[in-house]
Design an enzyme around this catalytic site. Structure first.
Site, PDB file in Angstrom:
ATOM      1  N   GLU A 158      -7.981  -0.703   3.957  1.00 44.71           N
ATOM      2  CA  GLU A 158      -7.994  -2.163   3.807  1.00 44.71           C
ATOM      3  C   GLU A 158      -9.396  -2.733   3.574  1.00 44.71           C
ATOM      4  O   GLU A 158      -9.868  -3.617   4.307  1.00 44.71           O
ATOM      5  CB  GLU A 158      -7.309  -2.811   5.009  1.00 44.71           C
ATOM      6  N   GLU A 273       1.102   1.829   4.580  1.00 45.57           N
ATOM      7  CA  GLU A 273       1.497   1.137   5.804  1.00 45.57           C
ATOM      8  C   GLU A 273       2.565   0.106   5.454  1.00 45.57           C
ATOM      9  O   GLU A 273       2.412  -0.632   4.474  1.00 45.57           O
ATOM     10  CB  GLU A 273       0.327   0.406   6.485  1.00 45.57           C
TER      11      GLU A 273
END
Length: 495
Positions: A158, A273
């Site tokens: 991220e 995810e």
């Protein structure tokens, strides 16, 4: 009446099992804990996930990198080897997330989570390159080229969030380019990708960068959750599940289209995810509601991606610190004591579906077959939470399910003979350990006897099992009443 109808002679095709290609774990060091390893064994045996992804492979608690007094690198693979040896011994493979930054290699002191993963770029890209080279060479030496070429190497986690990477997009692209080229220098057929972004961002920019600058890339990775909001490091914010039918699914479809319409349209797509909520204190994760929620989403995006990695398999998960309660709304399919949540059974039932999918018009069902017989997985998904109540308030209560519908199962052209009919289910107070927990009184920590009692409420055993006879020219027909957010798994197997 809702009718789920199939014909064993009308095969749709090979059943797409992308749902079990990968599952998440918190961080590398947690994978060295004995109870965490026990949970992984359960998950592998009953749900058969293929790959395992986690943060912190390069974090200091894994001791992979340090420097001597003259700034020379010291590489140490002891803990990495223990962890990877265990993963491979279970028949799983690593989905290698490369991060976070070792302290001696970091350009700053900014960290994330209780365990303080360093989120800064390297202070020397030459030393970073050497670390990645030595790590990749070590993997090749220890496990062999033919094994490692089956793995995936994902660069960082991220980087579009300043809570996970202090650099900007340009800095991440630099990090990615050096990392991917270094891995490919060791073996050109090793698979590397990114950008591992939150919220499906940077996909087009990343592909265009790799295409224009001839940077190696084999797959796209990104993340998506079913609540609207922002990065919540310690699970403090009150959140609310997005009730719209397109939640998660629309973003998955958008990424699919971005890749297919890009200059590199054949890239694999991995959502490394996904979950209903990104909050690690959201009791929706523990609720029976999650079982139907998971299936309702998987059904819609099964043909859009190569994997959807559920985040995570165990509540032994230390981002906000070690767990302080038996259930805290953690991401896991299993709680700290290894009790199986309703979400666990969604993946267990998915795993038990046969390899051939039969044609079926019901949007909330799969009908499959194998050499033993047929399997029918179906559910009722009903969003019940009032709009203005946070998840943390609503799902922390005992929530009885209302009657939903009558369902008729109908399968034609089964060959005549004797069969065993087995019915499994999860829903309110059925393999619903969380509701049982909410009604358990204990002082501080549950006793072993209380935990054993809760475990006995989530065995996954059939709720009904009987022998039946299919006569010549007769269909298999069975009717049952289901409640809101019930999930049923039905098998009809030959003797």
């Amino acid at each position: 009446m809702r009718t789920i109808k199939s014909d064993v002679n009308r095969v749709k095709g090979i059943h797409n099992k992308m749902f079990k290609n990968c599952v998440g774990s918190g961080r590398a060091y947690e994978g060295l804990l004995a109870e965490h390893q026990r949970h992984l064994q359960i998950i592998k045996t009953e749900c058969d996930f293929k790959y395992l992804r986690f943060h912190g492979l390069l974090h200091d608690d894994m001791a992979v990198y340090s420097e001597d007094g003259q700034g020379n690198p010291i590489y140490n693979w002891q803990y990495v080897d223990l962890l990877y040896d265990h993963i491979l011994s279970l028949g799983m493979k690593p989905f290698v997330e490369l991060g976070f930054m070792p302290k001696d290699l970091a350009s700053g002191s900014e960290t994330v989570f209780w365990w303080k993963g360093n989120i800064t770029p390297p202070n020397s890209y030459e030393k970073w390159k050497n670390l990645i080279h030595e790590l990749t060479v070590h993997f090749t030496s220890r496990y062999g080229h033919d094994e490692v070429k089956q793995w995936y190497f994902e660069v960082w986690n991220e980087p579009n969030l300043d809570g996970f990477f202090t650099g900007d997009m340009k800095e991440y692209f630099k990090l990615y380019e050096i990392t991917s080229k270094t891995i490919k220098d060791v073996a050109s057929d090793y698979r590397v990708g990114g950008p591992a972004t939150a919220g499906c961002e940077w996909i087009t920019e990343f592909i265009n960068f790799c295409y224009k600058d001839k940077v190696p890339v084999d797959f796209i990775s990104t993340h998506i959750y079913g609540v609207n909001g922002f990065f919540d490091e310690f699970g403090i914010e009150q959140v609310s599940l997005d009730p719209s039918p397109g939640a998660i699914v629309d973003d998955v479809a958008r990424v699919h289209d971005q890749v297919k319409n890009s200059p590199i349209p054949n890239l694999e797509i991995h959502f490394t995810e996904w979950n209903s909520s990104y909050s690690q204190s959201d009791p929706v994760h523990d609720s029976y509601f999650s079982a139907a929620y998971i299936l309702s989403k998987v059904k819609k995006f099964e043909n859009l991606v190569d994997s959807m990695s559920y985040w995570v398999f165990s509540d032994i998960f230390e981002e906000p610190g070690p767990p302080k309660t038996h259930f805290r709304g953690g991401f896991g399919l299993l709680n700290v004591q290894g009790l199986k949540k309703p979400s666990f059974f969604s993946y267990k039932y998915l795993n038990k579906l046969g390899n051939l999918e039969l044609e079926c018009d019901d949007e909330s069902a799969w009908v499959c077959k194998d050499d033993k017989g047929i399997q029918i997985l179906f559910w009722n998904y009903t969003y019940t939470k009032p709009k203005d109540i946070p998840d943390q308030v609503y799902y922390s209560k005992d929530l009885p399910a209302l009657p939903a519908e009558k369902v008729q199962l109908s399968v034609s052209n089964l060959k005549p003979g004797k069969y065993q009919l087995s019915i499994y289910s999860v829903g309110y107070r059925q393999n619903d350990v969380y509701t049982e927990y909410l009604n358990t009184e204990y002082n501080g920590t549950m006793t072993k006897e209380q935990i054993a009692l809760l475990n006995s409420k989530a065995t996954g055993l059939p709720v009904m099992q009987t022998n039946i006879v299919i006569e010549e020219g007769k269909d298999f027909v069975y009717e049952l009443d289901i409640k809101q957010n019930d999930v049923y798994f039905v098998t009809v197997n030959e003797f």
